[in-house]
Design a protein around this motif. Structure first.
Motif, PDB file in Angstrom:
ATOM      1  N   PHE A 117      -4.086  -1.040   2.948  1.00 12.98           N
ATOM      2  CA  PHE A 117      -5.150  -0.985   1.885  1.00 12.98           C
ATOM      3  C   PHE A 117      -6.623  -0.132   1.995  1.00 12.98           C
ATOM      4  O   PHE A 117      -7.193   0.299   0.925  1.00 12.98           O
ATOM      5  CB  PHE A 117      -5.350  -2.394   1.361  1.00 12.98           C
ATOM      6  CG  PHE A 117      -6.492  -3.103   1.809  1.00 12.98           C
ATOM      7  CD1 PHE A 117      -7.777  -2.957   1.632  1.00 12.98           C
ATOM      8  CD2 PHE A 117      -6.011  -4.105   2.826  1.00 12.98           C
ATOM      9  CE1 PHE A 117      -8.736  -3.615   2.665  1.00 12.98           C
ATOM     10  CE2 PHE A 117      -6.901  -4.783   3.637  1.00 12.98           C
ATOM     11  CZ  PHE A 117      -8.030  -4.705   3.250  1.00 12.98           C
ATOM     12  N   GLN A 118      -6.836   0.053   3.044  1.00 13.97           N
ATOM     13  CA  GLN A 118      -7.983   0.482   3.332  1.00 13.97           C
ATOM     14  C   GLN A 118      -8.058   2.228   3.128  1.00 13.97           C
ATOM     15  O   GLN A 118      -9.188   2.973   3.028  1.00 13.97           O
ATOM     16  CB  GLN A 118      -8.449   0.560   4.952  1.00 13.97           C
ATOM     17  CG  GLN A 118      -8.936  -1.074   5.230  1.00 13.97           C
ATOM     18  CD  GLN A 118      -8.879  -1.246   6.768  1.00 13.97           C
ATOM     19  OE1 GLN A 118      -8.326  -0.743   7.566  1.00 13.97           O
ATOM     20  NE2 GLN A 118     -10.143  -1.890   6.830  1.00 13.97           N
ATOM     21  N   HIS A 119      -7.036   2.597   2.667  1.00 20.23           N
ATOM     22  CA  HIS A 119      -6.928   4.112   2.155  1.00 20.23           C
ATOM     23  C   HIS A 119      -7.476   4.444   0.647  1.00 20.23           C
ATOM     24  O   HIS A 119      -7.931   5.268   0.447  1.00 20.23           O
ATOM     25  CB  HIS A 119      -5.430   4.390   2.193  1.00 20.23           C
ATOM     26  CG  HIS A 119      -4.906   4.844   3.600  1.00 20.23           C
ATOM     27  ND1 HIS A 119      -4.964   6.060   4.480  1.00 20.23           N
ATOM     28  CD2 HIS A 119      -4.243   4.055   4.578  1.00 20.23           C
ATOM     29  CE1 HIS A 119      -4.448   6.213   5.652  1.00 20.23           C
ATOM     30  NE2 HIS A 119      -4.063   4.882   5.558  1.00 20.23           N
ATOM     31  N   GLU A 120      -7.424   3.172   0.054  1.00 20.25           N
ATOM     32  CA  GLU A 120      -7.981   3.159  -1.314  1.00 20.25           C
ATOM     33  C   GLU A 120      -9.463   2.413  -1.533  1.00 20.25           C
ATOM     34  O   GLU A 120      -9.665   1.504  -1.442  1.00 20.25           O
ATOM     35  CB  GLU A 120      -7.138   2.214  -2.315  1.00 20.25           C
ATOM     36  CG  GLU A 120      -7.329   2.388  -3.611  1.00 20.25           C
ATOM     37  CD  GLU A 120      -6.816   3.229  -4.401  1.00 20.25           C
ATOM     38  OE1 GLU A 120      -6.980   3.526  -5.543  1.00 20.25           O
ATOM     39  OE2 GLU A 120      -6.475   4.400  -3.897  1.00 20.25           O
ATOM     40  N   SER A 121     -10.174   3.555  -1.598  1.00 14.60           N
ATOM     41  CA  SER A 121     -11.637   3.195  -1.656  1.00 14.60           C
ATOM     42  C   SER A 121     -11.893   2.059  -2.752  1.00 14.60           C
ATOM     43  O   SER A 121     -11.765   2.194  -3.910  1.00 14.60           O
ATOM     44  CB  SER A 121     -12.271   4.514  -2.051  1.00 14.60           C
ATOM     45  OG  SER A 121     -13.868   4.265  -2.337  1.00 14.60           O
ATOM     46  N   PRO A 145      -4.175   8.271  -5.776  1.00 13.22           N
ATOM     47  CA  PRO A 145      -5.663   7.682  -5.488  1.00 13.22           C
ATOM     48  C   PRO A 145      -6.015   7.150  -7.138  1.00 13.22           C
ATOM     49  O   PRO A 145      -5.751   7.640  -8.021  1.00 13.22           O
ATOM     50  CB  PRO A 145      -6.437   9.056  -5.422  1.00 13.22           C
ATOM     51  CG  PRO A 145      -5.558   9.877  -4.638  1.00 13.22           C
ATOM     52  CD  PRO A 145      -4.129   9.788  -5.577  1.00 13.22           C
ATOM     53  N   GLY A 146      -6.908   5.987  -6.812  1.00  8.08           N
ATOM     54  CA  GLY A 146      -7.202   5.281  -7.875  1.00  8.08           C
ATOM     55  C   GLY A 146      -6.377   4.264  -8.709  1.00  8.08           C
ATOM     56  O   GLY A 146      -6.821   3.449  -9.530  1.00  8.08           O
ATOM     57  N   ARG A 184       2.333   7.866   4.866  1.00  9.08           N
ATOM     58  CA  ARG A 184       1.059   7.664   5.779  1.00  9.08           C
ATOM     59  C   ARG A 184       1.450   7.304   7.092  1.00  9.08           C
ATOM     60  O   ARG A 184       2.252   6.212   7.345  1.00  9.08           O
ATOM     61  CB  ARG A 184       0.322   6.757   5.086  1.00  9.08           C
ATOM     62  CG  ARG A 184      -0.563   7.324   3.992  1.00  9.08           C
ATOM     63  CD  ARG A 184      -1.546   6.531   3.248  1.00  9.08           C
ATOM     64  NE  ARG A 184      -2.258   7.005   2.092  1.00  9.08           N
ATOM     65  CZ  ARG A 184      -2.589   6.506   0.819  1.00  9.08           C
ATOM     66  NH1 ARG A 184      -2.016   5.122   0.585  1.00  9.08           N
ATOM     67  NH2 ARG A 184      -3.201   7.247  -0.108  1.00  9.08           N
ATOM     68  N   PRO A 236       0.806  -1.374   0.010  1.00 11.94           N
ATOM     69  CA  PRO A 236      -0.061   0.094  -0.021  1.00 11.94           C
ATOM     70  C   PRO A 236       0.780   1.185   0.043  1.00 11.94           C
ATOM     71  O   PRO A 236       0.406   2.219  -0.659  1.00 11.94           O
ATOM     72  CB  PRO A 236      -0.847  -0.045   1.331  1.00 11.94           C
ATOM     73  CG  PRO A 236      -0.881  -1.745   1.438  1.00 11.94           C
ATOM     74  CD  PRO A 236       0.514  -2.069   0.950  1.00 11.94           C
ATOM     75  N   TYR A 286      -4.487   1.500  -7.431  1.00 13.70           N
ATOM     76  CA  TYR A 286      -4.902   0.192  -6.934  1.00 13.70           C
ATOM     77  C   TYR A 286      -6.129  -0.274  -7.522  1.00 13.70           C
ATOM     78  O   TYR A 286      -6.438  -1.495  -7.713  1.00 13.70           O
ATOM     79  CB  TYR A 286      -4.678  -0.053  -5.435  1.00 13.70           C
ATOM     80  CG  TYR A 286      -3.306  -0.426  -5.397  1.00 13.70           C
ATOM     81  CD1 TYR A 286      -2.506  -1.363  -5.850  1.00 13.70           C
ATOM     82  CD2 TYR A 286      -2.516   0.431  -4.080  1.00 13.70           C
ATOM     83  CE1 TYR A 286      -1.267  -1.501  -5.550  1.00 13.70           C
ATOM     84  CE2 TYR A 286      -1.063   0.280  -4.058  1.00 13.70           C
ATOM     85  CZ  TYR A 286      -0.618  -0.906  -4.726  1.00 13.70           C
ATOM     86  OH  TYR A 286       0.968  -0.952  -4.323  1.00 13.70           O
ATOM     87  N   ALA A 287      -7.407   0.696  -7.402  1.00 18.73           N
ATOM     88  CA  ALA A 287      -8.566   0.388  -7.880  1.00 18.73           C
ATOM     89  C   ALA A 287      -8.520  -0.074  -9.525  1.00 18.73           C
ATOM     90  O   ALA A 287      -9.067  -1.143  -9.845  1.00 18.73           O
ATOM     91  CB  ALA A 287      -9.690   1.365  -7.721  1.00 18.73           C
ATOM     92  N   VAL A 297     -11.234  -0.988  -2.848  1.00 20.06           N
ATOM     93  CA  VAL A 297     -10.045  -1.966  -3.233  1.00 20.06           C
ATOM     94  C   VAL A 297     -10.100  -3.090  -1.950  1.00 20.06           C
ATOM     95  O   VAL A 297     -10.134  -2.706  -0.802  1.00 20.06           O
ATOM     96  CB  VAL A 297      -8.737  -1.520  -3.211  1.00 20.06           C
ATOM     97  CG1 VAL A 297      -7.652  -2.587  -3.292  1.00 20.06           C
ATOM     98  CG2 VAL A 297      -8.446  -0.687  -4.423  1.00 20.06           C
TER      99      VAL A 297
END
Length: 446
Positions: free
Chosen positions: A262-266, A227-228, A362, A215, A230-231, A268
């Motif tokens: 990984f929870q920082h990436e909406s 942002p985006g 982070r 992450p 990993y999605a 995923v």
């Protein structure tokens, strides 16, 4: 111990001849004798703020009293047990971790090191998919103890090893500060991923199995994917029937300001995650975690992974206690507050020192990329080493990291229990060191 004795032991009895990143030979570095909280103490009695959390295994603080008490209690009951049998601490840890995980992740197996768990996670993906090829990020690090983990550690040149594992290849890390394609996010529309997957499709040697990434790319220069990223990657993986593995060894269990990195990436949700480092509160235990469906499919195809000490009661008990500490003492919240304090301090320093090129990270995983020219982003490798040396002399230790051959990123990983006063003192030491390096750089340029 005298320096002459240390040098003799290192030269006569150790291999390979390890090097520190900024002080020369390892025999010149402090010899540690004690630790507590955020502090380590050398054999001369000198104290250092440990802003690398040991090898990140002390992110809950050195000698956390609850971990010490749990170890002492378990030592008196059951230290070791065969992994072919169950024991109470093992069962409790499976249950505790399973209830803590975001669904559908719930099944776990325990090993000893992060490298163990990475190797097992890759085999799990291959057994579950029937595929072979694995992708990693070109600035990623996933271990160094096995043929496979070294082959997926692209942050260290694979040419250092005589052979690499087949069906392992890299895609570009989304290093936006130094975009490998010379583009700018978000106008780039994540072109690094599109280009990489076009090449990956051409290079697959068999049916692909999965991807492994972090992450936050910790050893690879504290790169935080935009942002985006990993999605978009997960959507591409699903089209290829590949599984997504997140190596949460350095990011999991609170360190990024959330329970899992990984929870920082909406949107995923990985198929497999790996936990290690402070999972045992200072003792070596790791975990591979996945869904029930993937676990059952892989086991049906012959998957297994174990080590002689993988389910030792003392390790499992420490693991269970560490999970309780993370939740009950709000380690994620502490990490977020530490992030804000450190970033604010460096933002202020950046107004005075051009050496500070980028501030990122982070939670307690913070990276400061140093440059001698902000416009050209000229890497300040020499200055970074000098700053690290000056800080060590003044009681602050951390590691330098970078992508490829660069070593110009200050990586700070203070324990999540570090106090505001300790953070402020560390920032003062760093400010003085950066000021000194800046003056010397200007003098040399004139």
């Amino acid at each position: 111990m005298k320096r002459s004795e240390i040098k003799d032991i290192v030269s006569r009895w150790m291999f390979p001849p390890e090097k520190t990143s900024y002080m020369g030979g390892i025999e010149d570095a402090p010899v540690l004798a004690q630790s507590h909280g955020s502090t380590v103490v050398d054999t001369d009695g000198k104290e250092y703020l440990d802003f690398q959390s040991g090898q990140m295994g002390a992110a809950l603080g050195h000698q956390h009293p609850r971990i010490v008490a749990t170890i002492e209690r378990t030592l008196k009951t059951l230290m070791h047990a065969s992994n072919t049998m169950l024991n109470v601490p093992r069962l409790r840890l499976h249950e505790k971790l399973g209830k803590l995980l975001p669904k559908p992740l719930e099944r776990s197996l325990f090993l000893v090191s992060g490298s163990d768990a990475i190797e097992a996670s890759v085999d799990l993906a291959r057994k579950a998919t029937g595929g072979l090829d694995m992708l990693g990020l070109h600035a990623g690090l996933h271990g160094s103890t096995s043929f496979l983990t070294r082959s997926l550690t692209f942050a260290w040149a694979r040419r250092k090893h005589a052979l690499v594992a087949p069906a392992t290849s890299a895609i570009l890390a989304p290093y936006c500060y130094r975009c490998p394609l010379g583009l700018t996010f978000p106008r780039c529309e994540i072109q690094c991923l599109k280009t990489s997957l076009t090449l990956a499709d051409a290079n697959f040697t068999a049916k692909p199995a999965g991807f492994i990434g972090e992450p936050v790319l910790s050893a690879g220069g504290l790169v935080v994917p935009p942002p985006g990223f990993y999605a978009a990657l997960q959507a591409e993986l699903k089209q290829r029937e590949m599984l997504m593995i997140f190596d949460e060894s350095q990011t999991g269990l609170g360190k990024t300001g959330k329970l899992f990195g990984f929870q920082h990436e909406s949107g995923v949700m990985p198929d497999i995650i790996v936990l290690s480092k402070h999972f045992g509160g200072g003792l070596p235990i790791s975990a591979v975690v996945t869904t029930a469906a993937i676990a059952e499919r892989a086991v049906d195809n012959g998957f297994f992974a174990t080590r002689s000490h993988a389910t030792d009661p003392i390790l499992c008990a420490a693991g269970a206690e560490s999970l309780d500490i993370v939740i009950e003492e709000d380690m994620a919240g502490r990490a977020a507050r530490i992030e804000a304090r450190i970033k604010a301090a460096f933002a202020e320093m950046a107004r005075d020192f051009e050496l500070i090129g980028d501030i990122r990270g982070r939670g307690v995983l913070i990276g400061i990329e140093l440059v001698t020219d902000r416009e050209r982003k000229t890497p300040a490798n020499a200055e970074a080493k000098e700053i690290a040396r000056l800080c060590q002399e003044n009681g602050l230790i951390f590691q330098l990291r970078g992508v490829g051959d660069l070593l110009n990123v200050i990586r700070l990983v203070p324990p999540m229990t570090t106090s505001d006063a300790e953070i402020d003192h560390a920032m003062s030491v760093l400010r003085d060191a950066i000021a000194t390096a800046s003056r010397r750089h200007r003098a040399a340029a004139e």
